[in-house]
Design an enzyme around this catalytic site. Structure first.
Site, PDB file in Angstrom:
ATOM      1  N   ILE A   8      19.454 -41.419 -14.367  1.00 39.01           N
ATOM      2  CA  ILE A   8      18.964 -42.021 -12.809  1.00 39.01           C
ATOM      3  C   ILE A   8      19.350 -41.266 -11.769  1.00 39.01           C
ATOM      4  O   ILE A   8      20.288 -41.265 -11.105  1.00 39.01           O
ATOM      5  CB  ILE A   8      19.613 -43.462 -12.767  1.00 39.01           C
ATOM      6  N   ASP A   9      18.721 -40.727 -10.645  1.00 39.61           N
ATOM      7  CA  ASP A   9      18.814 -40.022  -9.722  1.00 39.61           C
ATOM      8  C   ASP A   9      19.441 -40.733  -8.792  1.00 39.61           C
ATOM      9  O   ASP A   9      19.177 -42.352  -8.987  1.00 39.61           O
ATOM     10  CB  ASP A   9      17.172 -38.888  -8.843  1.00 39.61           C
ATOM     11  N   ALA A  10      20.344 -40.214  -7.544  1.00 38.65           N
ATOM     12  CA  ALA A  10      21.182 -41.546  -6.579  1.00 38.65           C
ATOM     13  C   ALA A  10      20.416 -41.138  -5.316  1.00 38.65           C
ATOM     14  O   ALA A  10      20.123 -42.298  -4.778  1.00 38.65           O
ATOM     15  CB  ALA A  10      22.464 -40.166  -6.461  1.00 38.65           C
ATOM     16  N   LYS A 155      20.080 -29.751 -10.461  1.00 40.73           N
ATOM     17  CA  LYS A 155      18.511 -29.718 -11.700  1.00 40.73           C
ATOM     18  C   LYS A 155      17.726 -29.032 -10.709  1.00 40.73           C
ATOM     19  O   LYS A 155      18.119 -28.622  -9.200  1.00 40.73           O
ATOM     20  CB  LYS A 155      18.128 -31.321 -10.841  1.00 40.73           C
TER      21      LYS A 155
END
Length: 231
Positions: A8-10, A155
């Site tokens: 999960i991205d922040a 990323k």
């Protein structure tokens, strides 16, 4: 029910980056006696987004972003005699202590972390992201934080996700999902690495060349999707 591995991205997925950024810039404006806060915040947002896009493409380093964004901002407004190093440090300090989160994120993470394995994957600054996770109280829901600055990878590179998966060790690739708001960072990264992708598209971004496997607008939709995928 299958146990999923959720990467999960922040920023702008669980942490409310945009409002945190606005707060941080407003504070810098006050410190430096800059009156037109809204205008400066909007311009800074444009500069900052462009520079992070360049970072994803490997055109600038993270360290170059820290202060060059304020050099460009001050030059644009003809602000003389201002210390860009101090402004950059103040901005990052403000961001580090922000507690703003996306609506629905806390409840989602609390429930889903009891069933599935959650890992945070972010291109952000290590100290800032760690402090924001602690201040917001969201860090406890993740088994581990993977931060590009500490990894020396970012990323959407395939190497970033290979590092994460090699570190996790126990997973079924069919049950791994990257969840994030960025088409170029999160979704493209997942595509590069053969990972299932879920676009968290609460701002209705236009999808053109980069196609996610799934798309949700909010945490209600995301939780329903996760339940479906784990059946």
């Amino acid at each position: 029910m299958k146990r999923l591995t959720l990467l999960i991205d922040a920023d702008d997925t669980v942490l409310d980056f945009k409002n945190s950024e606005r707060d941080a810039i407003f504070d810098v404006c006050e410190r430096f006696g800059i009156i037109d806060k809204e205008s400066v915040a909007d311009k800074f947002r444009q500069i900052n987004r462009r520079m992070w896009d360049m970072f994803e493409l490997g055109q600038v380093t993270r360290e170059q972003i820290f202060y060059s964004r304020f050099e460009e901002l001050f030059d644009f407004y003809g602000i003389d005699g201002k210390d860009v190093t101090e402004a950059g440090d103040q901005y990052r300090e403000n961001m580090a202590h922000s507690r703003r989160i996306i609506k629905g994120a806390r409840a989602f993470l609390a429930r889903v972390s009891q069933i599935h394995d959650l890992y945070c994957v972010t291109n952000g600054i290590a100290r800032t992201q760690k402090m924001r996770m602690k201040s917001s109280g969201l860090g406890k829901y993740f088994k581990k934080l993977y931060i590009s600055q500490e990894m020396g990878l970012a990323k959407p590179s395939k190497e970033f996700f290979e590092y994460v998966l090699n570190d996790i060790v126990e997973y079924d690739l069919n049950d791994v999902y990257i969840i994030g708001d960025s088409l170029t960072s999160d979704i493209q990264g997942g595509i590069n690495s053969g990972i299932n992708t879920i676009l968290f598209n609460r701002e209705n971004k236009q999808i053109k060349n980069i196609r996610p496997d799934y798309e949700v607008k909010n945490y209600i939709q995301l939780e329903r999707l996760i339940q479906k995928l784990s059946q």
